[in-house]
Design an enzyme around this catalytic site. Structure first.
Site, PDB file in Angstrom:
ATOM      1  CG  ASP A  49      -2.128   3.872  -4.941  1.00 61.19           C
ATOM      2  OD1 ASP A  49      -1.935   3.340  -3.842  1.00 61.19           O
ATOM      3  OD2 ASP A  49      -2.423   5.085  -5.066  1.00 61.19           O
TER       4      ASP A  49
ATOM      5  CG  ASN B 207      -1.605  -7.074   2.126  1.00 59.42           C
ATOM      6  OD1 ASN B 207      -2.369  -7.913   2.575  1.00 59.42           O
ATOM      7  ND2 ASN B 207      -2.038  -5.941   1.572  1.00 59.42           N
TER       8      ASN B 207
ATOM      9  CG  ASP C 270      -0.863   8.686   0.831  1.00 57.86           C
ATOM     10  OD1 ASP C 270      -0.394   7.549   0.639  1.00 57.86           O
ATOM     11  OD2 ASP C 270      -1.717   9.204   0.083  1.00 57.86           O
TER      12      ASP C 270
ATOM     13  CD  GLU D  58       0.823  -3.644   0.861  1.00 60.65           C
ATOM     14  OE1 GLU D  58       0.279  -4.392   1.678  1.00 60.65           O
ATOM     15  OE2 GLU D  58       1.861  -2.987   1.125  1.00 60.65           O
ATOM     16  CD1 TRP D  59      -0.363   3.245   0.409  1.00 62.58           C
ATOM     17  CD2 TRP D  59      -2.283   2.143   0.782  1.00 62.58           C
ATOM     18  NE1 TRP D  59      -1.255   3.622  -0.558  1.00 62.58           N
ATOM     19  CE2 TRP D  59      -2.444   2.973  -0.360  1.00 62.58           C
ATOM     20  CE3 TRP D  59      -3.362   1.369   1.209  1.00 62.58           C
ATOM     21  CZ2 TRP D  59      -3.644   3.020  -1.073  1.00 62.58           C
ATOM     22  CZ3 TRP D  59      -4.554   1.424   0.499  1.00 62.58           C
ATOM     23  CH2 TRP D  59      -4.687   2.238  -0.633  1.00 62.58           C
ATOM     24  N   GLY D  60       2.089  -0.969   2.995  1.00 61.16           N
ATOM     25  CA  GLY D  60       2.676  -1.780   4.059  1.00 61.16           C
ATOM     26  C   GLY D  60       1.731  -2.742   4.736  1.00 61.16           C
TER      27      GLY D  60
HETATM   28  C1  GLA Z   1      -2.537   6.898  -2.700  1.00 62.92           C
HETATM   29  C2  GLA Z   1      -1.014   6.842  -2.734  1.00 62.92           C
HETATM   30  C3  GLA Z   1      -0.468   8.236  -2.978  1.00 62.92           C
HETATM   31  C4  GLA Z   1      -0.995   8.768  -4.294  1.00 62.92           C
HETATM   32  C5  GLA Z   1      -2.528   8.735  -4.295  1.00 62.92           C
HETATM   33  C6  GLA Z   1      -3.097   9.037  -5.674  1.00 62.92           C
HETATM   34  O1  GLA Z   1      -3.010   7.639  -1.619  1.00 62.92           O
HETATM   35  O2  GLA Z   1      -0.519   6.321  -1.538  1.00 62.92           O
HETATM   36  O3  GLA Z   1       0.948   8.225  -2.983  1.00 62.92           O
HETATM   37  O4  GLA Z   1      -0.496   7.972  -5.348  1.00 62.92           O
HETATM   38  O5  GLA Z   1      -3.028   7.463  -3.912  1.00 62.92           O
HETATM   39  O6  GLA Z   1      -4.502   9.019  -5.680  1.00 62.92           O
END
Ligand code: GLA
Length: 399
Positions: A148, A185, A203, A181-183
């Site tokens: 993460d 970068n 998320d 890394e949620w995109g």
């Molecule tokens: C981030 C991630 C989630 C999950 C939580 C855990 O928000 O994007 O998918 O892994 O952390 O704390």
């Protein structure tokens, strides 16, 4: 001397460019992850029961293999030697015993950590401990690591993920490396050498079409996630996948919404990580999660994501090239009322610019409806159908 310099240069290049284990995740990974339902409230008996149900429900036979513990499996502090410690109250037999149990079921086991100093839920992050943590994971016998991006304090994403990828490599046990890394970068531009899948968004939440604002971050409904997949399909393929986040099937959406969500993830060749409580799922949820023909679209060996061909009256038409010149075709009705669609297969050839695959008017395709599991004629007649609100019509065309 000259040779030595060349060898050193090669080693340095390998080091900074990453050397993930190849041959893993040739099709999008499938499994279960604890986060969407349980957050940090996970424990040994629950996870063992989930592994049992993954087998008894038919999910394993349908292709699901990874059982992944997300955030919350650790003690709040490392031990005196800097080692991670599994929480003994949650996991009294220890993490190795749990990994062994999951393996004994013919399944694979995964864990979670974070590139920052702490995980998103405040447990010890890996920053500065990459090689040590990778050795711990290899000793336990994990097969999958979700990594993460909380508490990263301005570090460079490519370098941080490359360091962990190299650490996994050096530890020696093949591990699917899942970048989370949620995109932000644009990992699709650099992570092919580093990992096997990368999150493309923040998320997901168990909602078909909404956004939940948490102030400093937002959680996204399935449709909002879908809208964030634009212009990145060319970066996915065998061994390196765009990851639009884990599934919310069985987590409270209407059955048609679950079906539409699952279908679109299959069209996107997305990793299929179930996020529901497998112990409590009803037959409708099982039927969605184990639809082998829909899963076959997701798992097609060419690994080409669908493209959006048309949008009309809130109905999106998506086309996914499959091996053997077959196609998956999906009509997604995003509106809150039923919509009718027509599609004349013979109107014009459609070519996917990326793969060069063509849906040809000269070919008569046999058509199957993948949610009824029934034949649906062939491509000589134009399609006319009504799609209920928040639902899909998903077809497969074979020569
Ligand atoms: C981030 C991630 C989630 C999950 C939580 C855990 O928000 O994007 O998918 O892994 O952390 O704390």
């Amino acid at each position: 001397m000259k040779h030595l310099i060349i060898i050193i240069a090669l080693l340095i290049t390998l080091h900074v460019s990453g050397q993930k284990f190849s041959g893993l995740a040739n099709t999008p990974p499938m499994g279960w992850n604890s986060w969407n339902t349980f957050q940090v409230n996970i424990n040994e008996s629950m996870v063992k029961a989930i592994a049992d149900v993954m087998v008894s429900s038919g999910m394993k036979a349908a292709g699901y293999e990874y059982i992944v513990l997300d955030d919350g499996w650790m003690m709040k502090e490392r031990d005196a030697n800097g080692n991670l410690v599994a929480d003994p109250l949650k996991f009294p037999a220890g993490m190795k015993a749990l990994a062994d149990y999951v393996h004994s079921k013919g399944l694979k086991f995964g864990l979670y950590n974070c590139a920052g100093t702490k995980t998103c839920a405040g447990y010890p992050g890996t920053r500065g401990y990459e090689y040590q943590d990778a050795r711990y994971y290899a000793a336990i016998g994990i097969d999958y690591l979700k990594y993460d991006w909380c508490n990263t304090e301005g570090i460079n994403a490519k370098e941080a993920y490359t360091t962990m990828s190299n650490a996994i490599r050096v530890a020696g046990r093949p591990v699917v490396f899942s970048l989370c890394e949620w995109g932000g970068n644009q990992p699709w531009l650099w992570a092919t050498a580093v990992g096997h899948l990368w999150r493309t968004t923040g998320d997901i939440i168990n909602c078909f079409d909404c956004v939940k604002d948490h102030g400093s971050w937002k959680a996204w409904g399935a449709m909002q996630i879908l809208d964030q997949q634009k212009n990145i399909r060319q970066y996915a393929g065998p061994g390196h996948w765009n990851d639009p986040d884990m599934l919310e099937v069985g987590n409270g959406m209407a059955v048609n919404e679950d079906r539409a969500h699952f279908t679109m993830w299959a069209m996107l060749a997305a990793p299929l990580m179930a996020g529901n409580d497998l112990r409590a799922m009803n037959q409708q949820t099982i039927n969605i999660l184990t639809n082998k023909e829909v899963i076959a679209v997701d798992q097609d060996v060419m690994g080409i994501q669908a493209f959006q061909y048309k949008v009309k009256d809130s109905v999106e038409t998506w086309l996914k090239p499959l091996s053997n010149d077959s196609w998956a075709v999906c009509f997604l009705n995003r509106s809150a009322k039923a919509q009718s669609v027509t599609f004349n297969w013979k109107e014009k050839n459609i070519t996917d610019e990326l793969s060069k695959a063509a849906l040809n008017t000269s070919v008569t395709y046999k058509i199957r409806n993948l949610w009824t599991g029934q034949p649906a004629g062939n491509s000589t007649a134009a399609l006319k159908a009504t799609i209920p609100a928040h639902d899909v019509l998903m077809l497969r065309l074979d020569k």
